[in-house]
Scaffold this motif. Structure first.
Motif, short mmCIF file in Angstrom:
data_model
loop_
_atom_site.label_atom_id
_atom_site.label_comp_id
_atom_site.label_asym_id
_atom_site.label_seq_id
_atom_site.Cartn_x
_atom_site.Cartn_y
_atom_site.Cartn_z
N UNK A 152 0.82 -1.20 0.00
CA UNK A 152 0.00 0.00 0.00
C UNK A 152 0.86 1.26 0.00
N UNK A 153 2.01 1.19 0.67
CA UNK A 153 2.92 2.34 0.70
C UNK A 153 3.57 2.57 -0.66
N UNK B 203 15.14 -6.25 11.63
CA UNK B 203 15.00 -5.57 12.91
C UNK B 203 16.36 -5.56 13.59
N UNK B 204 16.51 -4.81 14.68
CA UNK B 204 17.81 -4.64 15.32
C UNK B 204 18.42 -5.94 15.81
N UNK C 193 21.93 -3.15 0.76
CA UNK C 193 21.65 -2.42 1.98
C UNK C 193 20.49 -3.01 2.72
N UNK C 194 19.98 -2.26 3.70
CA UNK C 194 18.83 -2.78 4.43
C UNK C 194 17.96 -1.67 4.97
N UNK C 195 16.72 -2.03 5.25
CA UNK C 195 15.75 -1.14 5.86
C UNK C 195 15.20 -1.80 7.11
N UNK D 236 10.67 1.39 9.83
CA UNK D 236 11.06 2.65 9.23
C UNK D 236 9.84 3.45 8.80
N UNK D 237 10.00 4.76 8.67
CA UNK D 237 8.91 5.61 8.21
C UNK D 237 8.62 5.32 6.73
N UNK D 238 7.35 5.41 6.32
CA UNK D 238 7.01 5.17 4.92
C UNK D 238 7.84 5.98 3.94
N UNK D 239 8.08 7.23 4.26
CA UNK D 239 8.87 8.08 3.36
C UNK D 239 10.29 7.56 3.21
#
Length: 221
Positions: free
Chosen positions: A19-20, A85-86, A102-104, A108-111
């Motif tokens: 949805x994001x 996650x951490x 990389x990673x997210x 995290x914020x949608x933006x």
């Protein structure tokens, strides 16, 4: 249009991410997968630009799926971003070594997720946040002290200087400002370095920088 494959074993997580991302005019979610085996199959079939890959999944986990995708020369244009996650720090570093860009963090914020997809799609590593650099430095520092790699002998003095700054997660514009160069010159140097070292992308340059002793773990402390 940036084509994205979502990989996570939780249906609600995938639905939220879809949805994001689908709300952006330049991003399209082309498929979803609930495990690593399906992720590899769909990546080979659809050739997405970016794969958002969870780590812990049934059957084939995200680390192995990332390794298979990044080892396939037919998929050299596909960028893998780890969703984590951490508490998965060791897995994250393993995925970067396997070829992830990389990673997210999952919270995290949608933006930030949208920007991350765009950053990776254009060929940059998603390593800029300080938490990411600190995580990598911490993981690498647990191993033995790296020995200078003969692979780096092909680099000029300027290229060694630039790869060290790339390892900090800086963008081309930031590197240009620090070294008083034009962004175009920095881009040319980075591309030449990746060619010389046979690196998949900037994330691989970061890993190589730590493992070869160009950057000393702990520089963030």
């Amino acid at each position: 249009m940036i084509r994205v494959l979502l990989v996570d074993d939780q249906t609600l997580v995938r639905a939220g991410f879809r949805s994001i991302l689908d709300g952006e005019a330049d991003i399209q979610v082309v498929a979803e997968a609930a495990n690593g085996a399906d992720a590899v199959r769909l990546t080979r079939e659809l050739r997405p630009d970016v794969v958002l890959m969870d780590i812990r999944m049934p059957e084939v986990d995200g680390l192995e799926a990332t390794r298979q995708v990044c080892a396939d020369p037919r998929l050299s244009g596909v960028k893998v971003v780890i969703l984590t996650t951490f508490d998965l720090d060791d897995y994250v570093y393993g995925a970067l070594r396997a070829g992830a860009s990389g990673f997210l963090l999952k919270d995290t914020e949608p933006s930030e997720m949208i920007n991350g997809v765009r950053v990776v799609a254009r060929g940059d590593a998603l390593l800029a946040p300080s938490v990411t650099r600190r995580l990598i430095a911490d993981v690498v520092s647990r191993g033995r002290r790296p020995e200078p790699s003969p692979r780096l002998n092909v680099l000029t003095a300027r290229e060694r200087e630039i790869i060290a700054v790339v390892a900090e997660g800086l963008s081309n514009d930031e590197i240009a400002a620090r070294l008083v160069l034009s962004p175009a010159t920095v881009k040319t140097h980075v591309s030449r370095i990746m060619t010389k070292l046979d690196a998949r992308d900037r994330a691989q340059l970061v890993v190589l920088s730590y493992e070869s002793g160009v950057v000393t773990p702990g520089w963030l402390s």
